[in-house]
Scaffold this motif. Structure first.
Motif, PDB file in Angstrom:
ATOM      1  N   TYR A   1      29.022  58.193  36.553  1.00 37.73           N
ATOM      2  CA  TYR A   1      29.235  56.933  37.268  1.00 37.73           C
ATOM      3  C   TYR A   1      29.445  57.234  38.749  1.00 37.73           C
ATOM      4  O   TYR A   1      30.167  58.159  39.107  1.00 37.73           O
ATOM      5  CB  TYR A   1      30.466  56.188  36.724  1.00 37.73           C
TER       6      TYR A   1
ATOM      7  N   THR B   1      26.226  52.261  42.509  1.00 33.89           N
ATOM      8  CA  THR B   1      26.093  50.958  41.862  1.00 33.89           C
ATOM      9  C   THR B   1      27.351  50.115  42.065  1.00 33.89           C
ATOM     10  O   THR B   1      28.450  50.658  42.254  1.00 33.89           O
ATOM     11  CB  THR B   1      25.839  51.125  40.354  1.00 33.89           C
TER      12      THR B   1
ATOM     13  N   TRP C   1      39.674  49.692  35.957  1.00 32.22           N
ATOM     14  CA  TRP C   1      38.270  49.960  35.653  1.00 32.22           C
ATOM     15  C   TRP C   1      38.214  50.792  34.377  1.00 32.22           C
ATOM     16  O   TRP C   1      38.997  51.722  34.196  1.00 32.22           O
ATOM     17  CB  TRP C   1      37.598  50.723  36.790  1.00 32.22           C
TER      18      TRP C   1
ATOM     19  N   LYS D   1      38.564  40.477  36.231  1.00 26.64           N
ATOM     20  CA  LYS D   1      38.034  40.330  37.591  1.00 26.64           C
ATOM     21  C   LYS D   1      38.870  39.387  38.454  1.00 26.64           C
ATOM     22  O   LYS D   1      38.842  39.481  39.681  1.00 26.64           O
ATOM     23  CB  LYS D   1      36.582  39.847  37.528  1.00 26.64           C
TER      24      LYS D   1
ATOM     25  N   ASP E   1      31.246  45.893  39.290  1.00 29.81           N
ATOM     26  CA  ASP E   1      31.589  44.701  38.497  1.00 29.81           C
ATOM     27  C   ASP E   1      31.541  44.930  36.992  1.00 29.81           C
ATOM     28  O   ASP E   1      32.364  44.387  36.246  1.00 29.81           O
ATOM     29  CB  ASP E   1      30.635  43.555  38.865  1.00 29.81           C
ATOM     30  N   SER E   2      30.583  45.727  36.520  1.00 27.83           N
ATOM     31  CA  SER E   2      30.417  45.928  35.073  1.00 27.83           C
ATOM     32  C   SER E   2      31.578  46.689  34.448  1.00 27.83           C
ATOM     33  O   SER E   2      31.761  46.644  33.225  1.00 27.83           O
ATOM     34  CB  SER E   2      29.111  46.683  34.798  1.00 27.83           C
ATOM     35  N   TYR E   3      32.339  47.385  35.241  1.00 26.28           N
ATOM     36  CA  TYR E   3      33.414  48.229  34.723  1.00 26.28           C
ATOM     37  C   TYR E   3      34.801  47.680  35.049  1.00 26.28           C
ATOM     38  O   TYR E   3      35.805  48.223  34.588  1.00 26.28           O
ATOM     39  CB  TYR E   3      33.278  49.643  35.302  1.00 26.28           C
TER      40      TYR E   3
END
Length: 649
Positions: A205, A226, A284, A235, A229-231
């Motif tokens: 990552y 990258t 995260w 949020k 947000d995905s991890y």
């Protein structure tokens, strides 16, 4: 004044250009390409003709497509190998090198590359072991950072039997030698750990926290960052902040090579969560293999504070405190917006549930209730046999993970459980031959418990004597050897090989292909869990034989329910077909009359042990003993076995 400004600008530009990193080695190969292609970042990759001196292969299979959903045109072509193939490079400057392997399963009329399985290794390191795209059709890039100490560097592709290997593009590029210090912080126990430069690394990552995607166009070392947000969990607890990159200060010459300014120009801070308790953490979460250690790199740049010494915060990795009461302005010599980073090594023992990174306000309650993170990198570290994928090295050596004692216990323990699984099959046969009043007599457990009565733990400390050795030999007579050097290195140790597939959730890979589809997955899972418990390093952690038999009986019951369910389904289908086709029934009475005999399994004749060639051996054992069960199963399976199942002592 204008002239001075021009001279200042010229001097600054030349200084930046001079300090830019120029790789000594820069091998860029567009595998299978007939014409030169320029990557999106301006780098030019060599064609098949231009790079043929690097490749040693017996195959000449090249594939390409006009267009596809890939990030670069270099991924539109590729080479396919059905035999071992090697790319070799002569390095002008040994040291740290990026190795990037591009994979995209191009459609072609010869191979389905989405299921191609192969391994990739270098002179010293295993990069990929039994790798495949798992039926996916997306692009994958594997990035490694290797400290190459020899002038000759090779990358070997080895397809699995009856499969193929493929590669779309290869990058072998020098990296800054000062990329990582040889001594960094250890997460737990807290302290310094040395020898970091002796490991190989795989980038898992690389996140631009709080910012957008950064491609190799904006990274001088060809890296991709990258969004996070995905991890990011919860949020609503995170707030994104960004500033122009030219406001970021680089306190040292190395920092621009560690990460581009764009990474430090964006940040995630604690949001106003509208809660009565503002002391929370931003988290995260990442997937990570528990068998490896990891290098975690945290990037910081305080672009949120208005004045010095108002931001103090803590950082946690897998629940352990990594940084306490961190004051970036103090660390950066009383500067705001100054880029820095911190490295930590996380031992494999702390990776049982993946990886988490958390930031939160300082426990000392100093300063603002806030915490920040600008960037995050997670790199897998090679294990003790120089592998980044699997438990075997290039030379076939195996990770001992606990020492020779555990290896011996695990091997024999699994052998005994393997015998138990064979016994499960034997019990299934015995169950089909059961008397009508079986339920009034005994359960399976009471049937087999005389083998090893009592509460002696499975593989106790004194279990390495002749009694257990005979049991081990008996088990091996009913299956493959627990150690077989003639097999591929990943299959040499039966216990480790089986547990690898168990951890991957792919137990169907290790059972007889003839049984696939006929074994209840839940039954197999139950057995595998019991087997894993029997491989525990310490005797007190292993189950008793009674517990093992209980688990086997439970697994058998699941299998019985599964098997009867399939029989009932088949009978239902047969009846439905007969009812729906009366004309066919009338025309073929012989076929119809035979149908009940083929679908009523309980009334079909079953062969008896007395009808086999081992009549004397069967008669010499008690019909209801464990020895009889295993003997009958060995006879039915054609095994010649290594000795009878030993009596309990």
């Amino acid at each position: 004044m204008a002239i001075l400004l021009v001279l200042f600008y010229t001097f600054s530009a030349s200084t930046i250009a001079f300090s830019a990193f120029v790789p000594a080695d820069n091998f860029l190969i567009d595998c299978g390409a007939d014409k030169a292609v320029t990557n999106i970042d301006g780098r030019i990759f060599k064609t098949e003709e231009e790079s043929k001196q690097f490749l040693q292969a017996k195959d000449e299979i090249k594939v390409s497509v006009e267009k596809a959903d890939v990030p670069s045109p270099v991924d539109l072509s590729g080479r396919i190998f059905v035999q071992e193939a090697t790319y070799s490079f002569h390095l002008s400057q040994p040291g740290w090198h990026w190795v990037r392997l591009h994979f995209y399963p191009l459609k072609n009329d010869q191979f389905d590359l989405s299921i191609a399985t192969f391994s990739v290794s270098t002179n010293k390191y295993v990069l990929l072991h039994s790798f495949n795209m798992d039926n996916a059709t997306n692009y994958v890039m594997k990035e490694y950072l290797l400290n190459v100490t020899e002038e000759q560097f090779s990358i070997k592709f080895v397809p699995m039997k009856k499969s193929a290997a493929f590669i779309n593009a290869i990058e072998v590029v020098s990296a800054p030698d000062a990329w990582v210090d040889d001594t960094v912080d250890n997460l737990y126990p807290a302290g310094k750990i040395t020898g970091i430069t002796t490991y190989a690394y795989q980038t898992l990552y690389r996140l631009n926290v709080g910012g957008p995607l950064i491609t190799s166009v904006n990274d001088s070392l060809g890296r991709t960052w990258t969004p996070d947000d995905s991890y990011l969990l919860s949020k609503n607890l995170a707030n994104k902040v960004s500033v122009p990159p030219n406001l970021i200060k680089d306190p040292g010459e190395l920092t621009p090579l560690i990460a581009p300014r764009t990474v430090y120009a964006s940040v995630v801070e604690m949001a106003d969560a509208h809660t009565n308790n503002p002391r929370f953490n931003v988290t995260w979460k990442f997937k990570a293999e528990p068998a490896f250690g990891y290098l975690i790199r945290l990037h910081f740049c305080d672009i949120v504070s208005k004045v010095l010494s108002t931001l103090y915060f803590d950082v946690y990795i897998n629940g352990k405190i990594a940084l306490s009461d961190l004051d970036l302005s103090h660390d950066m010599e009383n500067q705001l917006a100054a880029a820095t980073y911190k490295d930590f090594v996380v031992n494999a023992s702390f990776m049982s549930d993946g990886l988490t990174v958390q930031i939160g306000p300082s426990a000392s309650a100093r300063g603002d209730l806030n915490a920040i993170l600008n960037g995050l990198e997670v790199l897998k570290m090679s294990n003790s046999v120089d592998s980044l994928d699997g438990e075997f090295g290039v030379d076939g050596t195996e990770v001992e993970s606990g020492g020779k004692t555990r290896t011996a216990v695990a091997t024999i323990g699994f052998a005994m459980m393997f015998a138990g699984f064979v016994g499960l099959g034997a019990m299934a046969i015995k169950w089909h031959r059961r008397p009508q009043d079986w339920q009034k007599r005994n359960s399976f457990s009471s049937w087999l418990l005389p083998l090893h009565a009592g509460d002696t733990s499975f593989m106790s400390k004194n279990s390495m004597g002749s009694h257990k050795t005979n049991l081990y030999s008996s088990a091996m007579g009913l299956g493959r050897p627990a150690l077989n050097p003639a097999l591929p290195r990943e299959q040499v140790n039966l216990a480790d090989w089986a547990m690898q597939w168990k951890r991957k959730g792919m137990l169907d890979k290790i059972i007889d292909p003839l049984l696939v589809g006929s074994v209840n997955p839940e039954s197999m899972k139950k057995f595998a869990e019991a087997a894993e418990k029997c491989l525990a390093e310490h005797g007190v952690d292993r189950p008793t034989m009674g517990d093992v038999l209980w688990n086997l009986e439970s697994a058998l019951q699941l299998q019985e329910a599964f098997s009867h369910g399939k029989v009932d389904q088949d009978e239902t289908k047969t009846v439905a077909i007969v009812d729906a086709s009366p004309a066919t029934v009338d025309a073929s009475p012989a076929i119809v009359s035979a149908a009940p005999a083929t679908t009523t399994s309980d009334t079909r004749p079953v062969s008896h042990p007395e009808e086999n060639n081992t009549l004397a051996q069967v008669q010499a054992t008690d019909e209801h003993s464990g020895t009889a069960i295993f003997t009958q199963f060995a006879s039915l399976s054609g095994s010649s076995g290594g000795g009878g199942f030993p009596a309990s002592s």
